[in-house]
Motif scaffolding. Structure first.
Motif, mmCIF file in Angstrom:
data_model
loop_
_atom_site.group_PDB
_atom_site.id
_atom_site.type_symbol
_atom_site.label_atom_id
_atom_site.label_comp_id
_atom_site.label_asym_id
_atom_site.label_seq_id
_atom_site.Cartn_x
_atom_site.Cartn_y
_atom_site.Cartn_z
ATOM 1 N N UNK A 175 0.829 -1.219 0.000
ATOM 2 C CA UNK A 175 0.000 0.000 0.000
ATOM 3 C C UNK A 175 0.861 1.266 0.000
ATOM 4 N N UNK A 176 1.980 1.233 0.730
ATOM 5 C CA UNK A 176 2.903 2.380 0.724
ATOM 6 C C UNK A 176 3.415 2.648 -0.697
ATOM 7 N N UNK A 177 3.847 1.574 -1.362
ATOM 8 C CA UNK A 177 4.420 1.706 -2.710
ATOM 9 C C UNK A 177 3.387 2.236 -3.704
ATOM 10 N N UNK A 178 2.169 1.695 -3.615
ATOM 11 C CA UNK A 178 1.092 2.113 -4.520
ATOM 12 C C UNK A 178 0.758 3.591 -4.280
ATOM 13 N N UNK A 179 0.715 3.986 -3.007
ATOM 14 C CA UNK A 179 0.351 5.362 -2.657
ATOM 15 C C UNK A 179 1.419 6.366 -3.119
ATOM 16 N N UNK A 180 2.697 5.979 -2.986
ATOM 17 C CA UNK A 180 3.778 6.875 -3.423
ATOM 18 C C UNK A 180 3.744 7.057 -4.945
ATOM 19 N N UNK A 181 3.476 5.970 -5.647
ATOM 20 C CA UNK A 181 3.362 6.047 -7.114
ATOM 21 C C UNK A 181 2.170 6.931 -7.511
ATOM 22 N N UNK A 182 1.083 6.785 -6.765
ATOM 23 C CA UNK A 182 -0.114 7.581 -7.001
ATOM 24 C C UNK A 182 0.173 9.076 -6.776
ATOM 25 N N UNK A 183 0.961 9.368 -5.748
ATOM 26 C CA UNK A 183 1.347 10.762 -5.490
ATOM 27 C C UNK A 183 2.129 11.311 -6.685
ATOM 28 N N UNK A 184 3.071 10.523 -7.180
ATOM 29 C CA UNK A 184 3.881 10.945 -8.330
ATOM 30 C C UNK A 184 2.989 11.256 -9.533
ATOM 31 N N UNK A 185 2.020 10.372 -9.793
ATOM 32 C CA UNK A 185 1.119 10.564 -10.944
ATOM 33 C C UNK A 185 0.229 11.795 -10.763
ATOM 34 N N UNK A 186 -0.289 11.976 -9.548
ATOM 35 C CA UNK A 186 -1.180 13.117 -9.303
ATOM 36 C C UNK A 186 -0.440 14.452 -9.340
ATOM 37 N N UNK A 187 0.813 14.469 -8.883
ATOM 38 C CA UNK A 187 1.611 15.702 -8.982
ATOM 39 C C UNK A 187 1.870 16.038 -10.452
ATOM 40 N N UNK A 188 2.109 15.003 -11.253
ATOM 41 C CA UNK A 188 2.411 15.206 -12.675
ATOM 42 C C UNK A 188 1.259 15.907 -13.402
ATOM 43 N N UNK A 189 0.027 15.691 -12.929
ATOM 44 C CA UNK A 189 -1.143 16.354 -13.531
ATOM 45 C C UNK A 189 -0.988 17.881 -13.420
ATOM 46 N N UNK A 190 -0.371 18.326 -12.311
ATOM 47 C CA UNK A 190 -0.142 19.772 -12.109
ATOM 48 C C UNK A 190 1.259 20.197 -12.571
ATOM 49 N N UNK A 191 1.872 19.334 -13.386
ATOM 50 C CA UNK A 191 3.220 19.613 -13.921
ATOM 51 C C UNK A 191 4.254 19.796 -12.804
ATOM 52 N N UNK A 192 4.094 19.025 -11.750
ATOM 53 C CA UNK A 192 5.072 19.061 -10.647
ATOM 54 C C UNK A 192 5.760 17.700 -10.580
ATOM 55 N N UNK A 193 7.041 17.725 -10.257
ATOM 56 C CA UNK A 193 7.801 16.475 -10.168
ATOM 57 C C UNK A 193 7.999 16.098 -8.705
ATOM 58 N N UNK A 194 7.783 14.824 -8.396
ATOM 59 C CA UNK A 194 8.010 14.336 -7.032
ATOM 60 C C UNK A 194 9.484 14.497 -6.646
ATOM 61 N N UNK A 195 10.365 14.582 -7.652
ATOM 62 C CA UNK A 195 11.802 14.738 -7.384
ATOM 63 C C UNK A 195 12.194 16.192 -7.120
#
Length: 201
Positions: free
Chosen positions: A112-132
């Motif tokens: 669940x942690x891994x799935x949630x972190x990936x989901x955060x990355x995808x949702x940030x990308x919608x706003x053109x923001x990088x998790x990095x």
């Protein structure tokens, strides 16, 4: 992007707590709210969504200085953790300046942690923001459960799972007991301030 209030000479920064359902996001905010009640200028607002909820409040943090002569007001939000509320999560991320990812230390929550972190990355990308690139702190929560004999992942294992690429500050914590809740918050505020300082110059 932080909201600059010229009239009040204030910069409003938005920090969002993200992570899997029942991982401790709400408990973090409840602890901060009870600890700094006198600095918080608003009630804690809770929006319930069938068995999950979004929380938010804003407060004036202590001793963090000013940005270009402006006071800083921080708005803290949680997102609902359950997968079915992804649209709400996206909405909460709009205009985010800094992130705390609250991971669950229990062995059976690893996926669940891994799935949630990936989901955060995808949702940030919608706003053109990088998790990095966004200010981010990881919190490995529920460390207190070890005393109760619950099987927990080691901090090393969690770091390997979640932080081997991100390489961001990380804290082992117990939101329930309050261990490392405030250091997590202080760290994300200072990273967010440094990032805003660059943008607002």
């Amino acid at each position: 992007m932080a909201f600059v209030n010229l009239k009040n000479k204030e910069v409003q920064a938005k920090i969002v707590y993200y992570g899997p359902g029942r991982g401790g996001k709400t408990t973090n905010l409840e602890y901060v709210y009870s600890k700094f009640r006198e600095r918080i200028k608003s009630d804690m607002v809770s929006i319930k969504t069938h068995g999950d909820r979004t929380l938010f409040f804003d407060f004036l943090p202590f001793e963090i200085g000013k940005i270009m002569g402006y006071d800083v007001r921080v708005q803290l939000y949680t997102v609902p953790g359950q997968v079915k509320y992804n649209a709400t999560r996206r909405l909460v991320l709009k205009g985010v300046d800094g992130m705390v990812f609250v991971a669950d230390s229990m062995v059976n929550q690893r996926e669940k942690n891994l799935v949630s972190l990936k989901n955060l990355q995808e949702n940030l990308a919608i706003y053109k923001k990088s998790i990095f690139k966004i200010p981010l702190v990881l919190q490995y929560n529920k460390r207190d459960l070890e005393k109760e004999g619950s099987p927990l992942m080691s901090l090393e294992q969690m770091g390997k799972d979640l932080n081997s690429q991100l390489k961001v500050p990380a804290f082992g914590a117990s939101a329930l007991a309050g261990d490392n809740v405030i250091p997590t918050l202080k760290k994300i505020i200072s990273l967010t301030m440094a990032s805003l300082q660059k943008v607002l110059k």
